[in-house]
Motif scaffolding. Sequence first.
Motif, PDB file in Angstrom:
ATOM      1  N   TRP A 151     -34.294 -34.727 -10.737  1.00  0.00           N
ATOM      2  CA  TRP A 151     -33.794 -33.624 -11.555  1.00  0.00           C
ATOM      3  C   TRP A 151     -33.708 -32.338 -10.746  1.00  0.00           C
ATOM      4  CZ3 TRP A 151     -36.247 -29.045 -13.067  1.00  0.00           C
ATOM      5  CH2 TRP A 151     -35.656 -28.336 -14.117  1.00  0.00           C
ATOM      6  N   SER A 152     -34.714 -32.083  -9.936  1.00  0.00           N
ATOM      7  CA  SER A 152     -34.727 -30.876  -9.102  1.00  0.00           C
ATOM      8  C   SER A 152     -33.606 -30.924  -8.069  1.00  0.00           C
ATOM      9  CB  SER A 152     -36.085 -30.735  -8.400  1.00  0.00           C
ATOM     10  OG  SER A 152     -37.132 -30.591  -9.328  1.00  0.00           O
ATOM     11  N   ILE A 153     -33.453 -32.084  -7.421  1.00  0.00           N
ATOM     12  CA  ILE A 153     -32.381 -32.235  -6.430  1.00  0.00           C
ATOM     13  C   ILE A 153     -31.017 -32.077  -7.094  1.00  0.00           C
ATOM     14  CG2 ILE A 153     -31.276 -33.856  -4.834  1.00  0.00           C
ATOM     15  CD1 ILE A 153     -34.052 -35.064  -4.331  1.00  0.00           C
ATOM     16  N   LEU A 154     -30.877 -32.655  -8.284  1.00  0.00           N
ATOM     17  CA  LEU A 154     -29.614 -32.571  -9.023  1.00  0.00           C
ATOM     18  C   LEU A 154     -29.247 -31.132  -9.342  1.00  0.00           C
ATOM     19  CD1 LEU A 154     -27.317 -34.031 -10.587  1.00  0.00           C
ATOM     20  CD2 LEU A 154     -28.862 -34.133 -12.559  1.00  0.00           C
ATOM     21  N   ASN A 155     -30.244 -30.352  -9.726  1.00  0.00           N
ATOM     22  CA  ASN A 155     -29.982 -28.961 -10.085  1.00  0.00           C
ATOM     23  C   ASN A 155     -29.721 -28.067  -8.877  1.00  0.00           C
ATOM     24  OD1 ASN A 155     -30.449 -28.113 -13.166  1.00  0.00           O
ATOM     25  ND2 ASN A 155     -31.730 -29.885 -12.713  1.00  0.00           N
ATOM     26  N   VAL A 156     -30.121 -28.536  -7.703  1.00  0.00           N
ATOM     27  CA  VAL A 156     -29.856 -27.763  -6.481  1.00  0.00           C
ATOM     28  C   VAL A 156     -28.526 -28.160  -5.854  1.00  0.00           C
ATOM     29  CG1 VAL A 156     -30.644 -27.235  -4.141  1.00  0.00           C
ATOM     30  CG2 VAL A 156     -32.302 -27.415  -5.995  1.00  0.00           C
ATOM     31  N   THR A 157     -28.280 -29.472  -5.775  1.00  0.00           N
ATOM     32  CA  THR A 157     -27.128 -29.970  -5.020  1.00  0.00           C
ATOM     33  C   THR A 157     -25.987 -30.506  -5.886  1.00  0.00           C
ATOM     34  OG1 THR A 157     -27.975 -32.245  -4.852  1.00  0.00           O
ATOM     35  CG2 THR A 157     -28.722 -30.652  -3.193  1.00  0.00           C
ATOM     36  N   GLY A 158     -26.275 -30.749  -7.170  1.00  0.00           N
ATOM     37  CA  GLY A 158     -25.258 -31.323  -8.036  1.00  0.00           C
ATOM     38  C   GLY A 158     -25.251 -32.838  -8.039  1.00  0.00           C
ATOM     39  N   LYS A 159     -26.154 -33.443  -7.275  1.00  0.00           N
ATOM     40  CA  LYS A 159     -26.293 -34.900  -7.274  1.00  0.00           C
ATOM     41  C   LYS A 159     -27.769 -35.256  -7.158  1.00  0.00           C
ATOM     42  CE  LYS A 159     -24.903 -34.660  -2.420  1.00  0.00           C
ATOM     43  NZ  LYS A 159     -23.908 -35.107  -1.421  1.00  0.00           N
ATOM     44  N   ALA A 160     -28.143 -36.405  -7.723  1.00  0.00           N
ATOM     45  CA  ALA A 160     -29.559 -36.768  -7.819  1.00  0.00           C
ATOM     46  C   ALA A 160     -30.147 -37.267  -6.501  1.00  0.00           C
ATOM     47  CB  ALA A 160     -29.755 -37.833  -8.893  1.00  0.00           C
ATOM     48  N   GLU A 161     -29.303 -37.655  -5.555  1.00  0.00           N
ATOM     49  CA  GLU A 161     -29.790 -38.175  -4.284  1.00  0.00           C
ATOM     50  C   GLU A 161     -29.002 -37.572  -3.136  1.00  0.00           C
ATOM     51  OE1 GLU A 161     -29.615 -42.401  -4.259  1.00  0.00           O
ATOM     52  OE2 GLU A 161     -31.113 -42.664  -5.843  1.00  0.00           O
ATOM     53  N   LEU A 162     -29.668 -37.406  -1.996  1.00  0.00           N
ATOM     54  CA  LEU A 162     -28.987 -36.976  -0.783  1.00  0.00           C
ATOM     55  C   LEU A 162     -28.584 -38.205   0.020  1.00  0.00           C
ATOM     56  CD1 LEU A 162     -31.199 -34.002   0.502  1.00  0.00           C
ATOM     57  CD2 LEU A 162     -29.236 -33.934  -1.040  1.00  0.00           C
ATOM     58  N   GLN A 163     -27.587 -38.040   0.853  1.00  0.00           N
ATOM     59  CA  GLN A 163     -27.157 -39.111   1.736  1.00  0.00           C
ATOM     60  C   GLN A 163     -27.386 -38.671   3.170  1.00  0.00           C
ATOM     61  OE1 GLN A 163     -26.157 -42.101   0.612  1.00  0.00           O
ATOM     62  NE2 GLN A 163     -26.412 -41.353  -1.505  1.00  0.00           N
ATOM     63  N   ASP A 164     -28.020 -39.504   3.963  1.00  0.00           N
ATOM     64  CA  ASP A 164     -28.279 -39.181   5.361  1.00  0.00           C
ATOM     65  C   ASP A 164     -28.213 -40.466   6.168  1.00  0.00           C
ATOM     66  OD1 ASP A 164     -28.923 -38.061   7.748  1.00  0.00           O
ATOM     67  OD2 ASP A 164     -31.014 -37.650   7.273  1.00  0.00           O
ATOM     68  N   SER A 165     -27.116 -40.653   6.866  1.00  0.00           N
ATOM     69  CA  SER A 165     -26.920 -41.877   7.634  1.00  0.00           C
ATOM     70  C   SER A 165     -27.266 -41.632   9.103  1.00  0.00           C
ATOM     71  CB  SER A 165     -25.467 -42.347   7.512  1.00  0.00           C
ATOM     72  OG  SER A 165     -25.265 -43.531   8.255  1.00  0.00           O
ATOM     73  N   ASN A 166     -28.288 -42.323   9.570  1.00  0.00           N
ATOM     74  CA  ASN A 166     -28.637 -42.299  10.994  1.00  0.00           C
ATOM     75  C   ASN A 166     -29.197 -43.666  11.356  1.00  0.00           C
ATOM     76  OD1 ASN A 166     -31.646 -42.255  10.624  1.00  0.00           O
ATOM     77  ND2 ASN A 166     -31.179 -40.273   9.661  1.00  0.00           N
ATOM     78  N   SER A 167     -29.428 -43.892  12.615  1.00  0.00           N
ATOM     79  CA  SER A 167     -29.821 -45.226  13.071  1.00  0.00           C
ATOM     80  C   SER A 167     -31.131 -45.693  12.451  1.00  0.00           C
ATOM     81  CB  SER A 167     -29.926 -45.254  14.599  1.00  0.00           C
ATOM     82  OG  SER A 167     -30.881 -44.304  15.060  1.00  0.00           O
ATOM     83  N   VAL A 168     -32.087 -44.777  12.312  1.00  0.00           N
ATOM     84  CA  VAL A 168     -33.389 -45.140  11.738  1.00  0.00           C
ATOM     85  C   VAL A 168     -33.243 -45.486  10.260  1.00  0.00           C
ATOM     86  CG1 VAL A 168     -35.721 -44.350  11.202  1.00  0.00           C
ATOM     87  CG2 VAL A 168     -34.668 -43.733  13.385  1.00  0.00           C
TER      88      VAL A 168
END
Length: 346
Positions: free
Chosen positions: A263-280
């Motif tokens: 909910w907090s992420i959604l209210n900051v970014t407009g989406k409930a999850e962040l996406q971060d693609s890296n090798s790890v």
Amino acid sequence: MHMADALISPVVGGSMWALTAGMAVYSAKKIEKDMKCSINNNHGFDEKKIPLMGVMGAFVFASQMINFTIPGTGSSGHIGGGILLAILLGPEAGFLTMLSVLGIQALFFADGGLLALGCNVINMGLFTCFIVYPLIYRNIMKKGCSTKKIWIASIISVVVALQLGSFNVVLETLLSGKTELPFITFVLLMQPIHLAIGFVEGVITACVVSFVYKTRPDIIQDAEAKNYKMSFKKLIITMAILTVFIGGGLSLVASSNPDGLEWSILNVTGKAELQDSNSVNDKLASIQEKTAFLPDYGFKNSEGGLGTSVAGVVGGVITLGVCGGIGMGLKAYKKKSSNINQSINN
């Protein structure tokens, strides 16, 4: 409050993994030492709590599946269970049990990332078991145990623990360089919503601890071990039945609202999850996809229904086995060490 891998950097995730491993080793050694010294009842870890360790692990696993709605917010929350585990098992066994619960959730149910597992254990296990429990709960209870004091201590402890854990989530994202989540904005959303969640969890914790206190006061530290209203075996069975009911039944009616973190992420970014693609992250996501046979607590490519009930029961059984196995393993190691020392002395 299960963090996903996209919220943290490999450096932060690896550091929290190292801290978790260190605390796990410390906890195992402390429990083994307590059992060697035959410290029981109100001090240290009593061997009779080994089956309780398994059952309470399963109970916390099932309870974390039940999201309750926070009125007027569009958010939901679930219990963390760290304070409850520390009260009934002691801080070291409580920490190992929480580690087991979160590890099983990440591996088999894709709840929380594998890289973020160390962060989640620290946020929900270390603060509760090693900071809030000894410094707040025990201090409130040190002059004697009563139902009233259990309620006061439980609610205050859970609220403080959740505030510390949620603030640490913000710090972990800050140290990971997640500019999508500005510190001030993120913290002003995380702290109030987890204050509300903490109060509800505190009430739930107080209810469970009060029940145990009235039936088996010897399990609660600082309580007088007398007037048992239920045998230890019956208490274990009661908690096991309640676990199956929660995981297999109540999980079907859990709130679908995003939890406090989402909910907090959604209210900051407009989406409930962040996406971060890296090798790890990509490598760990690939591993998790293979190990998670009931992702998001359901059958693959389906939502809710029977899959949720199956996940609740299966997860509870796995947790029961792992947590109970850890306790039995420490007991066996203690016995082996004692035999070796006795042979040397002879």
